[in-house]
Design a protein around this motif. Structure first.
Motif, PDB file in Angstrom:
ATOM      1  N   SER A  32      35.871  32.188  50.639  1.00 15.96           N
ATOM      2  CA  SER A  32      35.143  33.490  50.527  1.00 15.96           C
ATOM      3  C   SER A  32      35.000  33.655  48.904  1.00 15.96           C
ATOM      4  CB  SER A  32      35.622  34.522  50.983  1.00 15.96           C
ATOM      5  OG  SER A  32      36.808  34.743  50.358  1.00 15.96           O
ATOM      6  N   PRO A  33      33.903  34.454  48.420  1.00 10.93           N
ATOM      7  CA  PRO A  33      33.820  34.415  46.963  1.00 10.93           C
ATOM      8  C   PRO A  33      34.906  35.336  46.359  1.00 10.93           C
ATOM      9  CG  PRO A  33      31.973  35.106  48.014  1.00 10.93           C
ATOM     10  CD  PRO A  33      33.023  34.813  49.175  1.00 10.93           C
ATOM     11  N   VAL A  34      35.615  36.216  46.985  1.00  9.07           N
ATOM     12  CA  VAL A  34      36.707  36.794  46.437  1.00  9.07           C
ATOM     13  C   VAL A  34      37.891  35.913  46.563  1.00  9.07           C
ATOM     14  CG1 VAL A  34      38.259  38.741  47.028  1.00  9.07           C
ATOM     15  CG2 VAL A  34      35.863  39.432  47.069  1.00  9.07           C
ATOM     16  N   GLY A  35      38.067  35.274  47.446  1.00  9.75           N
ATOM     17  CA  GLY A  35      39.049  34.281  47.583  1.00  9.75           C
ATOM     18  C   GLY A  35      39.157  33.226  46.334  1.00  9.75           C
ATOM     19  N   ARG A  36      37.690  32.765  46.170  1.00 14.83           N
ATOM     20  CA  ARG A  36      37.753  31.907  44.933  1.00 14.83           C
ATOM     21  C   ARG A  36      37.938  32.507  43.579  1.00 14.83           C
ATOM     22  NH1 ARG A  36      33.454  30.324  48.585  1.00 14.83           N
ATOM     23  NH2 ARG A  36      31.745  31.412  47.367  1.00 14.83           N
ATOM     24  N   MET A  37      37.404  33.653  43.301  1.00 18.87           N
ATOM     25  CA  MET A  37      37.878  34.530  42.424  1.00 18.87           C
ATOM     26  C   MET A  37      39.409  34.446  42.171  1.00 18.87           C
ATOM     27  SD  MET A  37      35.348  37.671  42.174  1.00 18.87           S
ATOM     28  CE  MET A  37      36.266  38.167  40.646  1.00 18.87           C
ATOM     29  N   LEU A  38      40.281  34.796  43.237  1.00 16.63           N
ATOM     30  CA  LEU A  38      41.599  34.852  42.980  1.00 16.63           C
ATOM     31  C   LEU A  38      42.243  33.568  42.883  1.00 16.63           C
ATOM     32  CD1 LEU A  38      42.101  37.316  46.010  1.00 16.63           C
ATOM     33  CD2 LEU A  38      42.576  37.707  43.696  1.00 16.63           C
ATOM     34  N   ALA A  39      41.825  32.424  43.429  1.00 18.06           N
ATOM     35  CA  ALA A  39      42.379  31.346  43.241  1.00 18.06           C
ATOM     36  C   ALA A  39      41.956  30.710  41.805  1.00 18.06           C
ATOM     37  CB  ALA A  39      41.698  30.276  44.189  1.00 18.06           C
ATOM     38  N   ALA A  40      40.995  31.200  41.309  1.00 12.82           N
ATOM     39  CA  ALA A  40      40.568  30.456  39.904  1.00 12.82           C
ATOM     40  C   ALA A  40      41.590  31.404  38.994  1.00 12.82           C
ATOM     41  CB  ALA A  40      38.977  30.790  39.662  1.00 12.82           C
ATOM     42  N   THR A  41      41.751  32.546  39.165  1.00 13.55           N
ATOM     43  CA  THR A  41      42.558  33.286  38.076  1.00 13.55           C
ATOM     44  C   THR A  41      43.872  32.860  38.142  1.00 13.55           C
ATOM     45  OG1 THR A  41      42.490  35.241  39.787  1.00 13.55           O
ATOM     46  CG2 THR A  41      40.809  35.159  38.054  1.00 13.55           C
ATOM     47  N   GLN A  42      44.473  32.447  39.530  1.00 17.49           N
ATOM     48  CA  GLN A  42      45.832  32.353  39.621  1.00 17.49           C
ATOM     49  C   GLN A  42      45.911  30.825  39.042  1.00 17.49           C
ATOM     50  OE1 GLN A  42      47.040  30.581  43.501  1.00 17.49           O
ATOM     51  NE2 GLN A  42      48.927  31.217  43.244  1.00 17.49           N
ATOM     52  N   ASP A  43      45.109  29.891  39.145  1.00 18.18           N
ATOM     53  CA  ASP A  43      45.448  28.669  38.650  1.00 18.18           C
ATOM     54  C   ASP A  43      45.290  28.831  37.019  1.00 18.18           C
ATOM     55  OD1 ASP A  43      45.158  27.290  41.001  1.00 18.18           O
ATOM     56  OD2 ASP A  43      43.329  26.744  41.013  1.00 18.18           O
ATOM     57  N   ALA A  44      44.348  29.760  36.426  1.00 13.69           N
ATOM     58  CA  ALA A  44      44.718  29.977  34.901  1.00 13.69           C
ATOM     59  C   ALA A  44      45.711  30.761  34.404  1.00 13.69           C
ATOM     60  CB  ALA A  44      43.098  30.560  34.768  1.00 13.69           C
ATOM     61  N   GLY A  45      46.397  31.563  35.606  1.00 15.74           N
ATOM     62  CA  GLY A  45      47.450  32.407  35.077  1.00 15.74           C
ATOM     63  C   GLY A  45      46.902  33.644  34.500  1.00 15.74           C
ATOM     64  N   GLU A  46      45.879  34.325  34.989  1.00 22.47           N
ATOM     65  CA  GLU A  46      45.043  35.182  34.347  1.00 22.47           C
ATOM     66  C   GLU A  46      45.015  36.344  35.297  1.00 22.47           C
ATOM     67  OE1 GLU A  46      44.442  35.942  31.322  1.00 22.47           O
ATOM     68  OE2 GLU A  46      45.021  34.222  30.347  1.00 22.47           O
ATOM     69  N   PRO A  47      45.402  37.654  34.889  1.00 23.28           N
ATOM     70  CA  PRO A  47      45.123  38.879  35.367  1.00 23.28           C
ATOM     71  C   PRO A  47      43.547  38.789  36.460  1.00 23.28           C
ATOM     72  CG  PRO A  47      46.209  39.678  33.770  1.00 23.28           C
ATOM     73  CD  PRO A  47      45.462  38.272  33.428  1.00 23.28           C
ATOM     74  N   CYS A  48      43.521  39.375  37.190  1.00 20.07           N
ATOM     75  CA  CYS A  48      42.026  39.546  38.128  1.00 20.07           C
ATOM     76  C   CYS A  48      41.790  40.941  38.442  1.00 20.07           C
ATOM     77  CB  CYS A  48      42.108  38.512  39.389  1.00 20.07           C
ATOM     78  SG  CYS A  48      40.374  38.740  40.070  1.00 20.07           S
ATOM     79  N   CYS A  94      45.325  42.571  39.848  1.00 20.27           N
ATOM     80  CA  CYS A  94      46.443  41.899  40.289  1.00 20.27           C
ATOM     81  C   CYS A  94      46.516  40.521  39.572  1.00 20.27           C
ATOM     82  CB  CYS A  94      45.877  41.490  41.625  1.00 20.27           C
ATOM     83  SG  CYS A  94      44.161  40.748  42.076  1.00 20.27           S
ATOM     84  N   LEU A  95      47.502  39.754  39.961  1.00 19.18           N
ATOM     85  CA  LEU A  95      48.010  38.635  39.158  1.00 19.18           C
ATOM     86  C   LEU A  95      48.652  37.641  40.321  1.00 19.18           C
ATOM     87  CD1 LEU A  95      48.570  36.968  36.622  1.00 19.18           C
ATOM     88  CD2 LEU A  95      50.546  38.121  36.397  1.00 19.18           C
ATOM     89  N   GLY A  96      48.122  36.353  40.339  1.00 20.73           N
ATOM     90  CA  GLY A  96      49.002  35.397  41.073  1.00 20.73           C
ATOM     91  C   GLY A  96      48.577  35.451  42.595  1.00 20.73           C
ATOM     92  N   ILE A  97      47.604  35.822  42.982  1.00 16.48           N
ATOM     93  CA  ILE A  97      47.258  35.918  44.467  1.00 16.48           C
ATOM     94  C   ILE A  97      46.549  34.259  44.732  1.00 16.48           C
ATOM     95  CG2 ILE A  97      46.225  37.159  46.293  1.00 16.48           C
ATOM     96  CD1 ILE A  97      46.754  39.596  44.932  1.00 16.48           C
ATOM     97  N   PRO A  98      47.052  33.793  45.807  1.00 13.44           N
ATOM     98  CA  PRO A  98      46.555  32.555  46.112  1.00 13.44           C
ATOM     99  C   PRO A  98      45.223  32.747  47.043  1.00 13.44           C
ATOM    100  CG  PRO A  98      48.444  32.737  47.164  1.00 13.44           C
ATOM    101  CD  PRO A  98      48.407  34.048  46.297  1.00 13.44           C
ATOM    102  N   GLY A  99      44.274  32.828  46.528  1.00 12.85           N
ATOM    103  CA  GLY A  99      42.568  33.103  47.283  1.00 12.85           C
ATOM    104  C   GLY A  99      42.657  32.174  48.091  1.00 12.85           C
ATOM    105  N   ASN A 100      41.920  32.522  49.336  1.00 14.34           N
ATOM    106  CA  ASN A 100      41.425  31.539  50.263  1.00 14.34           C
ATOM    107  C   ASN A 100      39.903  31.249  49.740  1.00 14.34           C
ATOM    108  OD1 ASN A 100      40.019  30.440  52.434  1.00 14.34           O
ATOM    109  ND2 ASN A 100      41.340  31.364  53.618  1.00 14.34           N
ATOM    110  N   VAL A 101      39.893  29.971  49.379  1.00 14.19           N
ATOM    111  CA  VAL A 101      38.497  29.451  48.691  1.00 14.19           C
ATOM    112  C   VAL A 101      37.156  29.547  49.460  1.00 14.19           C
ATOM    113  CG1 VAL A 101      39.824  28.163  47.023  1.00 14.19           C
ATOM    114  CG2 VAL A 101      38.859  27.117  49.328  1.00 14.19           C
TER     115      VAL A 101
END
Length: 398
Positions: A232-248, A223-230
């Motif tokens: 939870s661990p998964v949410g933090r991963m999604l948020a971090a990769t969204q900020d970096a513009g990288e696929p997760c 996935c890419l660009g999903i605004p994760g809820n920080v």
């Protein structure tokens, strides 16, 4: 004459002996009461022979009975073949019922017959029946929305190890999974070992493509660009990769252990079929890319789990895939479970897309736009996502 009777053929016409000896010619002369024709070959009319045997009293019931008296009982090979064919039909009956309304498995069912793989795995139809019945029960559960292989084996076959590598049920069920995923079924029984020629990675991928996982780490979702809820661990991963513009890439294990909201807010999530769309979006748009999930062919257990989580957070979906019958079948699976708005994936977009590769396979319905099926049948062109990538990227950018 015995071979003719065994094959169910009549004892009529003639038989010929090439380069007959003098003794053989004399024997026919004495039997029929006339001198045979001259020449190297000796022809005997079976109709004349039958009349002679009946008239002489040597075999009042005729030639066929004489053959049995001289050579023993004649096997009815035609009846035997019909009996064996009926036994195999009976062995396949449950499986045929299971795939009767499954056009996505029609080619696979034909492949079983043309290759003879079942008979090579289990030579006797009586022994094959329980194997095929088990395969039928597995096929009825495919594609799954996320189940461990051992559990599928236990529930469908009554044996948690029935789908282990090397078992006949596993070999046949894996080939069905490959067919459903749009992969070549032959590789599952290729090579010297019919019961176990599939590399571990390929086996995991084939099962994952129909929602069955061998373990919680081999099933993943991109996935890419999903605004994760920080929170939870998964949410933090999604948020971090969204900020970096990288696929997760998330594993089924991570998603199964996630609890609570995964999004910061409900919104539309775009779905694509192929990873090339995610890669191009990351390259072109980076952190500005809106939420995008790749189903990567038949959705794996991890894909289904992520879509479930997104749905529970109020997200809706817009879907794009390949314009071919395999791609449509994947879209149907997503549509039937979640529904979606077509994202450049209707008849109008198909008609304007560039592409000329021949469209093959069995047509299936397109419930989100019934006219799409009509257009695809009429035009007969296969159009992959790569051919419309620029349009998809423009949509994501706006």
């Amino acid at each position: 004459m015995r071979r003719r009777l065994e094959l169910g053929k009549p004892l009529s016409g003639a038989v010929t002996l090439v380069s007959a000896s003098a003794e053989q010619r004399r024997a026919v002369e004495l039997l029929l009461g006339r001198r045979p024709n001259s020449g190297a070959s000796l022809n005997v009319s079976l109709d004349e022979l039958d009349r002679t045997l009946r008239a002489s009293g040597a075999a009042p019931d005729g030639l066929a009975v004489a053959v049995e008296q001289l050579a023993g009982p004649v096997r009815d090979r035609s009846a035997e073949a019909a009996s064996v064919a009926a036994a195999w039909d009976s062995a396949f009956r449950e499986l045929d019922t299971a795939v009767a309304d499954r056009p996505d498995l029609a080619d696979w069912r034909s492949w079983l017959d043309t290759t003879g793989v079942v008979r090579r795995l289990v030579a006797d139809p009586a022994a094959a029946r329980p194997v095929l019945d088990a395969v039928a029960r597995v096929v009825r559960r495919l594609p799954s929305t996320g189940v461990p292989l051992g559990r599928l084996a236990a529930e469908a076959c009554g044996d948690a190890h029935a789908l282990d590598e090397g078992r006949p049920v596993a070999t046949l069920a894996l080939s069905a999974a490959r067919a459903l995923a749009g992969r070549s079924v032959g590789s599952s029984v290729a090579g010297s070992s019919l019961a176990g020629a599939s590399p571990p990675a390929g086996r995991r991928a084939a099962w994952a493509a129909v929602g069955v996982h061998l373990d919680e780490l081999s099933s993943t979702v991109l996935c890419l660009g999903i605004p994760g809820n920080v929170r939870s661990p998964v949410g933090r991963m999604l948020a971090a990769t969204q900020d970096a513009g990288e696929p997760c890439v998330l594993t089924l294990r991570q998603l199964r252990r996630h609890d609570g909201p995964i999004l910061t807010s409900g919104r539309v999530v775009r779905l694509c079929e192929n990873p090339v769309v995610v890669a191009a979006a990351a390259e072109e748009l980076g952190a500005s890319c809106p939420p995008l999930v790749c189903v990567n062919g038949r959705p794996s257990a991890a894909v289904w789990r992520l879509l479930d989580l997104l749905t529970s957070d109020g997200a809706g979906f817009a879907y794009h895939g390949d314009f071919d019958w395999g791609g449509v079948a994947i879209a149907i699976a997503v549509y039937e479970r979640f529904g979606f708005a077509p994202w450049r994936y209707d008849a109008a977009d198909y008609e304007t897309a560039m592409g000329s590769a021949p469209l093959t396979g069995i047509p299936v319905s397109t419930p989100w736009d019934p006219s799409l099926r009509t257009s695809m049948v009429r035009r007969g062109a296969r159009i992959e996502e790569e051919l419309v990538l620029d349009d998809l990227l423009r949509d994501l950018a706006t």
